[in-house]
Design an enzyme around this catalytic site. Structure first.
Site, PDB file in Angstrom:
ATOM      1  N   TRP A  25     -10.023   0.500  -5.198  1.00 19.94           N
ATOM      2  CA  TRP A  25      -9.460   1.816  -4.836  1.00 19.94           C
ATOM      3  C   TRP A  25      -8.037   1.962  -5.397  1.00 19.94           C
ATOM      4  O   TRP A  25      -7.602   3.045  -5.770  1.00 19.94           O
ATOM      5  CB  TRP A  25      -9.461   1.914  -3.305  1.00 19.94           C
ATOM      6  CG  TRP A  25      -8.955   3.163  -2.680  1.00 19.94           C
ATOM      7  CD1 TRP A  25      -7.903   3.274  -1.830  1.00 19.94           C
ATOM      8  CD2 TRP A  25      -9.514   4.479  -2.782  1.00 19.94           C
ATOM      9  NE1 TRP A  25      -7.750   4.564  -1.409  1.00 19.94           N
ATOM     10  CE2 TRP A  25      -8.731   5.328  -1.971  1.00 19.94           C
ATOM     11  CE3 TRP A  25     -10.594   5.014  -3.480  1.00 19.94           C
ATOM     12  CZ2 TRP A  25      -8.992   6.695  -1.846  1.00 19.94           C
ATOM     13  CZ3 TRP A  25     -10.851   6.381  -3.356  1.00 19.94           C
ATOM     14  CH2 TRP A  25     -10.050   7.195  -2.550  1.00 19.94           C
TER      15      TRP A  25
ATOM     16  N   SER B 142       0.815  -1.212   0.000  1.00 19.11           N
ATOM     17  CA  SER B 142       0.000   0.000   0.000  1.00 19.11           C
ATOM     18  C   SER B 142       0.856   1.274   0.000  1.00 19.11           C
ATOM     19  O   SER B 142       1.724   1.414  -0.857  1.00 19.11           O
ATOM     20  CB  SER B 142      -0.953  -0.069   1.186  1.00 19.11           C
ATOM     21  OG  SER B 142      -2.086   0.680   0.916  1.00 19.11           O
TER      22      SER B 142
ATOM     23  N   LYS C 160       4.167   2.006  -2.430  1.00 13.15           N
ATOM     24  CA  LYS C 160       4.585   3.194  -3.204  1.00 13.15           C
ATOM     25  C   LYS C 160       6.046   3.457  -2.824  1.00 13.15           C
ATOM     26  O   LYS C 160       6.909   3.761  -3.647  1.00 13.15           O
ATOM     27  CB  LYS C 160       3.725   4.419  -2.851  1.00 13.15           C
ATOM     28  CG  LYS C 160       2.197   4.178  -2.852  1.00 13.15           C
ATOM     29  CD  LYS C 160       1.422   5.448  -2.490  1.00 13.15           C
ATOM     30  CE  LYS C 160       0.025   5.227  -1.900  1.00 13.15           C
ATOM     31  NZ  LYS C 160      -0.949   4.497  -2.642  1.00 13.15           N
TER      32      LYS C 160
ATOM     33  N   HIS D  19      -7.725  -5.528   0.056  1.00  9.26           N
ATOM     34  CA  HIS D  19      -6.485  -4.768   0.192  1.00  9.26           C
ATOM     35  C   HIS D  19      -5.727  -5.281   1.417  1.00  9.26           C
ATOM     36  O   HIS D  19      -6.133  -5.036   2.556  1.00  9.26           O
ATOM     37  CB  HIS D  19      -6.892  -3.303   0.386  1.00  9.26           C
ATOM     38  CG  HIS D  19      -5.748  -2.363   0.471  1.00  9.26           C
ATOM     39  ND1 HIS D  19      -4.969  -2.071  -0.621  1.00  9.26           N
ATOM     40  CD2 HIS D  19      -5.261  -1.629   1.493  1.00  9.26           C
ATOM     41  CE1 HIS D  19      -4.047  -1.196  -0.264  1.00  9.26           C
ATOM     42  NE2 HIS D  19      -4.201  -0.915   1.023  1.00  9.26           N
TER      43      HIS D  19
HETATM   44  C1  GCU Z   1      -5.328   4.820   1.892  1.00  9.08           C
HETATM   45  C2  GCU Z   1      -4.741   5.580   0.737  1.00  9.08           C
HETATM   46  C3  GCU Z   1      -3.944   4.676  -0.210  1.00  9.08           C
HETATM   47  C4  GCU Z   1      -2.949   3.874   0.587  1.00  9.08           C
HETATM   48  C5  GCU Z   1      -3.637   3.149   1.702  1.00  9.08           C
HETATM   49  C6  GCU Z   1      -2.708   2.384   2.643  1.00  9.08           C
HETATM   50  O1  GCU Z   1      -6.338   3.956   1.428  1.00  9.08           O
HETATM   51  O2  GCU Z   1      -5.787   6.225   0.065  1.00  9.08           O
HETATM   52  O3  GCU Z   1      -3.267   5.450  -1.175  1.00  9.08           O
HETATM   53  O4  GCU Z   1      -2.260   3.007  -0.273  1.00  9.08           O
HETATM   54  O5  GCU Z   1      -4.321   4.078   2.519  1.00  9.08           O
HETATM   55  O6  GCU Z   1      -1.549   2.732   2.771  1.00  9.08           O
HETATM   56  O7  GCU Z   1      -3.190   1.450   3.282  1.00  9.08           O
END
Ligand code: GCU
Length: 427
Positions: free
Chosen positions: A358, A267, A271, A409
């Protein structure tokens, strides 16, 4: 008088409606494939060369892309010097004797201040030599990774979270092992792999404080500001922290083969792993799990989370320049297939989950596929999958890897089973 007041009121109403509409536009996520805008992606590379001259062209283009991603998205990391000290705090058996647990204190210092990151490393107890190792940050502290009572509970700022017993921004014993499904240590050491992790909040707390705390404080000259809108945001700081952990592993942890460390993240931390792999070529392989917007997902698709939304919800993750692209993805000088390609020629893995709309699984797949075309031109195998999988729990593991896992997720045993196959190609 009365008339003027009505006019003023009408003006205020119109303005707030307009602001509201803009916000609403930012906040309404599109999940309809037919509404994905038409877009043209910037090329990974223009060169028509082949063979050796293509390799050279890619080296140059790589530098250029790194610079553009730094300037417009993640923010430049500091160039000034710092001190790093890596001390072993303790070690001992863990996972019923199957693993060796080690904890290190990584101290960073500059004239402006100091910062401590706690590194936790597990390696197989019975390994005959240095092992390949996964290195990734965790969300809530090292003590949440495994139930082992010896793991230090983080003292760093923690988001309040009942699931891990964190209140008043302080972590507690109650969080021990709470994230163990995300860190299947036993499975990893059984497979002959090491796994190393640190709490992201030890590097930079995950809230917007104007870039004053965490490692930002060590480099006042590199602080994002109006005058310097291209300096490191939190994701870039986390990625820089991963490189410091690799410094420590390569010099102080003989059980790990420092040349076979795969950087991994889920997540927001996925990144981060992509950016860490891009900025630091010592990472032998790169894995991003459900990294979504700002990770592997193509921004121009504006599917699920968008640039405007992420910059509004998490204004500290990217550099201030990135905000120019809110509701304006088509003007981005880069897109995320290029970020995946920055791993080349090292093995790279993009993973998605079927219910994680998402994060735009199809956009994540596209990045892996397009990056694969660069690998092919470098004489390496491309992604061995042409179309987005019709069914979940489908994937390919190779130099460029992708899977679509069934479910939400998360990062779980299914994902790690593929990552074990992936890391085993490092020799
Ligand atoms: C939120 C955010 C995402 C991210 C996620 C996470 O949902 O919008 O961009 O990847 O948190 O880190 O769990």
């Amino acid at each position: 008088m009365f008339d003027a007041r009505i006019k003023l009121l009408a003006f205020v109403l119109i303005c707030s409606t307009l602001i509201g509409l803009t916000r609403a536009q930012e906040f309404v996520a599109n999940y309809d494939e037919s509404k994905v805008p038409d877009y043209t992606l910037p090329p990974i590379i223009d060169s028509q060369d082949s063979g050796e001259s293509f390799q050279t062209a890619w080296k140059l283009r790589r530098k250029e892309l790194l610079d553009t991603f730094s300037q417009h998205m993640f923010g430049y990391q500091p160039k000034s010097s710092f001190q790093l000290k890596c001390e072993k705090l303790e070690s001992g058996p863990s996972v019923g004797g199957k693993a060796l647990r080690q904890q290190y204190r990584v101290s960073l210092g500059t004239d402006a201040g100091s910062q401590v990151i706690h590194l936790l490393v597990f390696t197989p107890a019975n390994s005959s030599g240095p092992v390949p190792c996964f290195l990734g940050l965790n969300f809530r502290g090292n003590h949440t990774v495994a139930a082992d009572p010896e793991i230090v509970v983080t003292q760093s700022w923690s988001p309040n979270d009942a699931k891990v017993g964190a209140t008043n921004n302080t972590a507690s014993e109650a969080g021990r092992g709470a994230a163990s499904s995300r860190w299947p240590v036993e499975m990893l050491v059984d497979a002959g792999c090491g796994v190393a992790t640190a709490y992201c909040g030890d590097i930079d707390p995950d809230f917007h404080d104007g870039f004053n705390n965490g490692v930002h404080a060590l480099f006042p000259d590199n602080q994002p500001s109006e005058a310097h809108p291209d300096r490191w945001g939190t994701i870039s700081a986390w990625a820089w922290g991963l490189s410091r952990l690799l410094d420590c592993i390569q010099t102080n942890v003989p059980e790990v083969d420092g040349h076979r460390v795969a950087v991994v993240g889920h997540s927001r931390l996925g990144k981060t792993s992509l950016w860490a792999g891009a900025t630091d070529e010592r990472f032998a392989a790169v894995i991003s799990n459900d990294s979504g917007c700002g990770g592997a997902a193509i921004s121009r698709r504006a599917f699920g989370e968008t640039v405007g939304r992420i910059n509004t919800s998490f204004p500290h993750w990217f550099c201030p320049n990135f905000k120019q692209y809110n509701l304006n993805e088509q003007s981005l000088p880069i897109d995320q297939h290029q970020l995946v390609a920055l791993a080349a020629p090292r093995p790279v893995y993009v993973a998605s989950a079927s219910e994680d709309q998402w994060a735009d699984p199809r956009g994540e797949f596209l990045s892996a596929k397009l990056a694969g075309q660069l690998y092919q031109r470098l004489g390496l195998p491309p992604l061995a999958m042409n179309e987005f999988p019709a069914h979940a729990n489908t994937g390919v593991v190779g130099t460029v890897s992708y899977h679509l896992r069934d479910g939400k997720h998360d990062i779980n045993a299914y994902d790690w089973t593929q990552y074990i196959k992936f890391i085993s190609q490092l020799k």
